[in-house]
Design a protein around this motif. Sequence first.
Motif: not given
Length: 87
Positions: A20-30
């Motif tokens: 699966f892919d986890i898709i999150a705002p690009e700002e989340i780098k952690d």
Amino acid sequence: MKVAVWDTYVTKKDGSMMHFDIIAPEEIKDAETIYSYGRTYLTTKNQDGQLLTSKECGFCHIETVKPQWKESIEKQGYFIYEMENCN
């Protein structure tokens, strides 16, 4: 909105591989934040406790958010795109 796609492969309790892919705002780098999203998802699939680290989950690419992902991202901070053996 731009999102980061984290490609994830987790060995299920029965030994099969779920993808699966986890898709999150690009700002989340952690990465630990991303892994926590994945662990929360695994709990909903009765796969809690399965290993999810940098070996199982890695940043893939940035893309424009798709309409079907947006509501989930706005509500919980991420979207899970199920690909293989996620049932």
